[in-house]
Design an enzyme around this catalytic site. Structure first.
Site, PDB file in Angstrom:
ATOM      1  N   ARG B 129       0.812  -1.228   0.000  1.00 55.43           N
ATOM      2  CA  ARG B 129       0.000   0.000   0.000  1.00 55.43           C
ATOM      3  C   ARG B 129       0.842   1.274   0.000  1.00 55.43           C
ATOM      4  O   ARG B 129       0.452   2.299   0.554  1.00 55.43           O
ATOM      5  CB  ARG B 129      -0.971   0.025   1.174  1.00 55.43           C
ATOM      6  CG  ARG B 129      -1.974  -1.115   1.136  1.00 55.43           C
ATOM      7  CD  ARG B 129      -3.199  -0.854   2.002  1.00 55.43           C
ATOM      8  NE  ARG B 129      -4.013  -2.068   2.066  1.00 55.43           N
ATOM      9  CZ  ARG B 129      -3.885  -2.984   3.017  1.00 55.43           C
ATOM     10  NH1 ARG B 129      -2.997  -2.827   3.970  1.00 55.43           N
ATOM     11  NH2 ARG B 129      -4.645  -4.053   3.003  1.00 55.43           N
ATOM     12  N   LYS B 151       1.394  11.362 -10.825  1.00 56.25           N
ATOM     13  CA  LYS B 151       0.487  10.491 -11.567  1.00 56.25           C
ATOM     14  C   LYS B 151       1.241   9.248 -12.014  1.00 56.25           C
ATOM     15  O   LYS B 151       2.342   9.337 -12.555  1.00 56.25           O
ATOM     16  CB  LYS B 151      -0.060  11.210 -12.797  1.00 56.25           C
ATOM     17  CG  LYS B 151      -1.206  12.148 -12.505  1.00 56.25           C
ATOM     18  CD  LYS B 151      -1.880  12.545 -13.803  1.00 56.25           C
ATOM     19  CE  LYS B 151      -2.994  13.530 -13.568  1.00 56.25           C
ATOM     20  NZ  LYS B 151      -3.665  13.908 -14.841  1.00 56.25           N
ATOM     21  N   GLU B 193       5.996  19.680 -24.611  1.00 54.21           N
ATOM     22  CA  GLU B 193       5.448  19.876 -23.256  1.00 54.21           C
ATOM     23  C   GLU B 193       6.063  21.113 -22.596  1.00 54.21           C
ATOM     24  O   GLU B 193       5.431  21.762 -21.766  1.00 54.21           O
ATOM     25  CB  GLU B 193       5.684  18.633 -22.384  1.00 54.21           C
ATOM     26  CG  GLU B 193       5.020  17.361 -22.907  1.00 54.21           C
ATOM     27  CD  GLU B 193       3.540  17.218 -22.517  1.00 54.21           C
ATOM     28  OE1 GLU B 193       3.023  18.088 -21.795  1.00 54.21           O
ATOM     29  OE2 GLU B 193       2.921  16.235 -22.957  1.00 54.21           O
ATOM     30  N   LYS B 234       4.805  23.201 -13.507  1.00 52.94           N
ATOM     31  CA  LYS B 234       4.004  22.020 -13.182  1.00 52.94           C
ATOM     32  C   LYS B 234       3.821  21.875 -11.673  1.00 52.94           C
ATOM     33  O   LYS B 234       2.727  21.554 -11.198  1.00 52.94           O
ATOM     34  CB  LYS B 234       4.637  20.751 -13.757  1.00 52.94           C
ATOM     35  CG  LYS B 234       3.813  19.519 -13.411  1.00 52.94           C
ATOM     36  CD  LYS B 234       3.816  18.442 -14.436  1.00 52.94           C
ATOM     37  CE  LYS B 234       2.828  17.351 -14.045  1.00 52.94           C
ATOM     38  NZ  LYS B 234       2.881  16.189 -14.921  1.00 52.94           N
ATOM     39  N   GLU B 244      -6.338  16.639  -9.257  1.00 58.51           N
ATOM     40  CA  GLU B 244      -7.053  17.046 -10.463  1.00 58.51           C
ATOM     41  C   GLU B 244      -8.540  17.234 -10.226  1.00 58.51           C
ATOM     42  O   GLU B 244      -9.373  16.739 -10.989  1.00 58.51           O
ATOM     43  CB  GLU B 244      -6.816  16.032 -11.592  1.00 58.51           C
ATOM     44  CG  GLU B 244      -7.128  16.617 -12.952  1.00 58.51           C
ATOM     45  CD  GLU B 244      -6.587  15.749 -14.099  1.00 58.51           C
ATOM     46  OE1 GLU B 244      -6.066  14.664 -13.840  1.00 58.51           O
ATOM     47  OE2 GLU B 244      -6.645  16.226 -15.236  1.00 58.51           O
ATOM     48  N   ARG B 248      -5.675  21.560 -12.180  1.00 60.64           N
ATOM     49  CA  ARG B 248      -4.648  20.656 -12.702  1.00 60.64           C
ATOM     50  C   ARG B 248      -4.996  20.219 -14.124  1.00 60.64           C
ATOM     51  O   ARG B 248      -4.123  19.914 -14.919  1.00 60.64           O
ATOM     52  CB  ARG B 248      -4.478  19.424 -11.791  1.00 60.64           C
ATOM     53  CG  ARG B 248      -3.413  18.474 -12.308  1.00 60.64           C
ATOM     54  CD  ARG B 248      -2.907  17.499 -11.267  1.00 60.64           C
ATOM     55  NE  ARG B 248      -1.887  16.629 -11.856  1.00 60.64           N
ATOM     56  CZ  ARG B 248      -1.058  15.867 -11.180  1.00 60.64           C
ATOM     57  NH1 ARG B 248      -1.097  15.866  -9.869  1.00 60.64           N
ATOM     58  NH2 ARG B 248      -0.162  15.129 -11.796  1.00 60.64           N
ATOM     59  N   ASN B 252      -3.670  19.452 -19.246  1.00 60.28           N
ATOM     60  CA  ASN B 252      -4.106  18.625 -20.368  1.00 60.28           C
ATOM     61  C   ASN B 252      -4.254  19.422 -21.656  1.00 60.28           C
ATOM     62  O   ASN B 252      -4.757  18.896 -22.652  1.00 60.28           O
ATOM     63  CB  ASN B 252      -5.437  17.945 -20.033  1.00 60.28           C
ATOM     64  CG  ASN B 252      -5.280  16.947 -18.906  1.00 60.28           C
ATOM     65  OD1 ASN B 252      -4.291  16.221 -18.862  1.00 60.28           O
ATOM     66  ND2 ASN B 252      -6.224  16.922 -17.998  1.00 60.28           N
ATOM     67  N   HIS B 255      -4.006  17.738 -24.889  1.00 59.36           N
ATOM     68  CA  HIS B 255      -3.922  16.301 -24.618  1.00 59.36           C
ATOM     69  C   HIS B 255      -5.166  15.515 -25.017  1.00 59.36           C
ATOM     70  O   HIS B 255      -5.070  14.329 -25.306  1.00 59.36           O
ATOM     71  CB  HIS B 255      -3.588  16.047 -23.146  1.00 59.36           C
ATOM     72  CG  HIS B 255      -2.133  16.214 -22.846  1.00 59.36           C
ATOM     73  ND1 HIS B 255      -1.469  17.408 -23.046  1.00 59.36           N
ATOM     74  CD2 HIS B 255      -1.203  15.338 -22.397  1.00 59.36           C
ATOM     75  CE1 HIS B 255      -0.195  17.253 -22.707  1.00 59.36           C
ATOM     76  NE2 HIS B 255      -0.010  16.010 -22.305  1.00 59.36           N
ATOM     77  N   HIS B 259      -4.298  12.650 -27.257  1.00 55.62           N
ATOM     78  CA  HIS B 259      -4.527  11.242 -26.925  1.00 55.62           C
ATOM     79  C   HIS B 259      -5.343  10.550 -28.021  1.00 55.62           C
ATOM     80  O   HIS B 259      -5.076   9.397 -28.376  1.00 55.62           O
ATOM     81  CB  HIS B 259      -5.266  11.110 -25.587  1.00 55.62           C
ATOM     82  CG  HIS B 259      -4.379  11.303 -24.395  1.00 55.62           C
ATOM     83  ND1 HIS B 259      -4.870  11.646 -23.157  1.00 55.62           N
ATOM     84  CD2 HIS B 259      -3.043  11.197 -24.248  1.00 55.62           C
ATOM     85  CE1 HIS B 259      -3.866  11.741 -22.299  1.00 55.62           C
ATOM     86  NE2 HIS B 259      -2.745  11.478 -22.939  1.00 55.62           N
ATOM     87  N   HIS B 273       4.112  10.693 -28.219  1.00 56.20           N
ATOM     88  CA  HIS B 273       3.217  11.492 -27.383  1.00 56.20           C
ATOM     89  C   HIS B 273       3.385  13.005 -27.589  1.00 56.20           C
ATOM     90  O   HIS B 273       2.408  13.719 -27.849  1.00 56.20           O
ATOM     91  CB  HIS B 273       3.430  11.121 -25.915  1.00 56.20           C
ATOM     92  CG  HIS B 273       2.582  11.914 -24.965  1.00 56.20           C
ATOM     93  ND1 HIS B 273       1.217  11.757 -24.874  1.00 56.20           N
ATOM     94  CD2 HIS B 273       2.897  12.889 -24.073  1.00 56.20           C
ATOM     95  CE1 HIS B 273       0.724  12.593 -23.964  1.00 56.20           C
ATOM     96  NE2 HIS B 273       1.730  13.283 -23.458  1.00 56.20           N
TER      97      HIS B 273
END
Lengths: 375, 375
Positions: B129, B151, B193, B234, B244, B248, B252, B255, B259, B273
């Site tokens: 955990r 993330k 980015e 960032k 998010e 946040r 994106n 993105h 994506h 990417h």
């Protein structure tokens, strides 16, 4: 057992900042699940995760409750038993949630015991990096322990619960009526965790249990009160230490011995979790006595109460093949509470006076286990 | 590219309460990794996760650094490429960590690009955990984006990054020397980015990039400064909104389109990417102009800068098979930022003035995609 209709609704808050939530305890709550869920996430959908046994008994009632509250829902049924807490079942469940296109604010509902709650909670914790989650525990063990506190996880070949996340539910719904269909053996096993809360830090509760165990087992208000007291105790510990950096470890009283016993017997074998914990707690008290921490009469009193309700308290009561001291010690060492190779155990200075003992020497435990098998 | 030895050590703090940590940026930092790790967890062990390509270039240096600091470590090498972000590889890695009997305070070290960081971070987030975690990103993309912010995740048949956790590292070590072995195409893709941070809320930084792009691509202090500025941007966004729930999502920018393009082309296909994000950002600016939010000259300026450094900015520049508007829209709708069926996009009022647009109607996007393919 019969459950008294006059059982009042009890609410136990779990204080965790922006992850705080309530535990609702009472009779007939399953029928209200739809309304509560609709209030939580208006317009949201749900996926109910349950196992084959529970599905037969309680799934139709829950789906009806969701339908009457206009919460679109589908069910995902897993096989009953500890083997379901696996990577394979996790992946299958995650795929089902994504296939259903559930979004972050939609809810995964765990209807079942600890296995279902741990698996469904883990999935809720990782799909889209965290979805809404609700627990409707159907066993006494899950109601007083696994459904409260946000621990989720699966097992691996290396041991139980070694993989998982902390993921708190939006609420926990404890319908005491559901225990009416629970086999007596499992009610008893869950009771071991109820006893644990008295042994950790609440001698008054332990005394109450000694006096009221028959009423608790008969169901009704005494059962609801025992559950609420257990949830309050667990909520208190979890609120103070959500991620087990310190005193949350007290909840492991009896568990390091217990997990080793479960593993030695083989999961799904002759010892269910609560039964193993009962023996483990009695062993923790006896080891504490041996080390001079705990009065012998307290260890005896614990044994006596466990035996009085029909639980085991002795290592000699488990199958002979599972009693090998060297093997038990090796299994204890793989427990995730190990730090830097030293064994951490929960020991006690008496009933209600448990403490975390770091650096318990392995040879002390080995000698103790030898004594226990020769008792 | 060459890297100037005079690049100073830059430190960017990420403020997240008890999960706060530092990003160290500079030349030659890989050699210090062992000491920093030893300082983090005295007596602790490490498992280095890397891919086959990076292992060949940088693993021996890292293992030597760990050995000289007396940090017991082993390496786990995964195949290079997006397909590694799978349940199967996750399970394999988790099993290796448990087989090595790493404990909670031991560290998983990600040495590689976004794929390695996302997979290793996810494993670190779920074994016991949550274990200690360190990122040593080896691509520009990972250095300015995926290694910062916590993330982690894997892909499924339903889309990218749909399964994972938020798990913050103990520190991030950005050795700019490692970029010297990065293929120019990937340096350029990562630069997309970097540009993004200027476009979100920092028009001064965007202007600086327009003036200094050649120096950034040449390496040395300008590259380190661009990385640090990106990490600061960032870190600021993540500190304000770790999970998010709000702003946040600005990260994106480009993105959702990106994506969809990546998925349409096929992961590991003709579009990496950063390249997809570059096109996606240019599209977000053009859509913003179409909807009357953004001056046309800003959209043109973005296109011009992307083209100037050799990045694509046009939907017509991707393979024809990946341009089908209906398919792109369907792929966008499966993005995890969808709420209650409505599309959320990052749009802009100009360079450095991006905002979250909820409820963008699907037919508006469909018409826009038709226009884009006919441009």
């Amino acid at each position: 057992m019969t459950v008294d209709d006059t059982t009042p609704l009890l609410t136990v808050p779990v204080s965790l900042g922006d992850r705080s939530y309530d535990i609702f305890i009472g009779s007939g709550l399953l029928a209200e699940a739809g309304e509560r869920l609709a209030g939580l996430a208006p317009g949201g959908r749900a996926m109910v995760v349950t196992d084959e046994t529970v599905a037969e008994r309680h799934l139709p009632a829950l789906m009806a409750a969701l339908e009457s509250a206009k919460v679109p829902a589908e069910a995902f049924v897993v096989p009953a038993g500890e083997a379901t807490k696996s990577f394979a079942e996790l992946e299958r469940l995650v795929d089902a949630v994504l296939t259903a296109r559930l979004e972050r604010g939609d809810t995964i509902v765990a209807l079942g015991g600890g296995v279902v709650g741990d698996l469904a909670g883990f999935a809720a914790g990782i799909v889209r990096r965290g979805m809404a989650f609700v627990q409707i525990p159907t066993t006494l063990l899950a109601q007083v322990d696994s459904s409260v506190g946000g621990k989720t996880g699966i097992n691996t070949a290396h041991g139980k619960n070694l993989v998982g996340v902390f993921h708190q539910p939006q609420f926990v719904l404890i319908d005491t009526d559901l225990l009416a269909t629970l086999p007596p053996r499992h009610l008893k096993a869950g009771y071991a965790e109820v006893v644990k809360y008295g042994l950790i830090d609440d001698p008054v509760f332990f005394g109450w249990l000694e006096a009221n165990a028959p009423a608790v087992f008969a169901g009704g208000p005494a059962l609801a009160e025992a559950i609420a007291a257990s949830c309050r105790a667990k909520a208190r510990v979890v609120a103070a230490d959500e991620r087990e950096a310190g005193n949350r470890a007290l909840l492991n009283l009896g568990h390091t011995f217990g997990h080793a016993l479960e593993a030695a017997v083989g999961y799904g074998g002759d010892l269910v979790h609560g039964e193993a914990v009962a023996i483990g707690m009695a062993m923790a008290f006896r080891l504490s006595t041996l080390l001079g921490f705990c009065p012998a009469e307290d260890a005896v009193r614990v044994e006596r109460h466990l035996h009085a309700v029909g639980l085991l308290a002795d290592l000699t009561e488990v199958p002979a093949t599972a009693r090998d001291p060297a093997r038990l010690l090796a299994l204890m060492a793989q427990d995730k509470k190990v730090q830097r190779g030293a064994l951490t155990l929960i020991l006690t200075r008496g009933i209600g006076r448990s403490f975390i003992a770091h650096d318990v020497a392995a040879d002390v435990i080995a000698d103790f286990l030898e004594d226990e098998t020769a008792r």
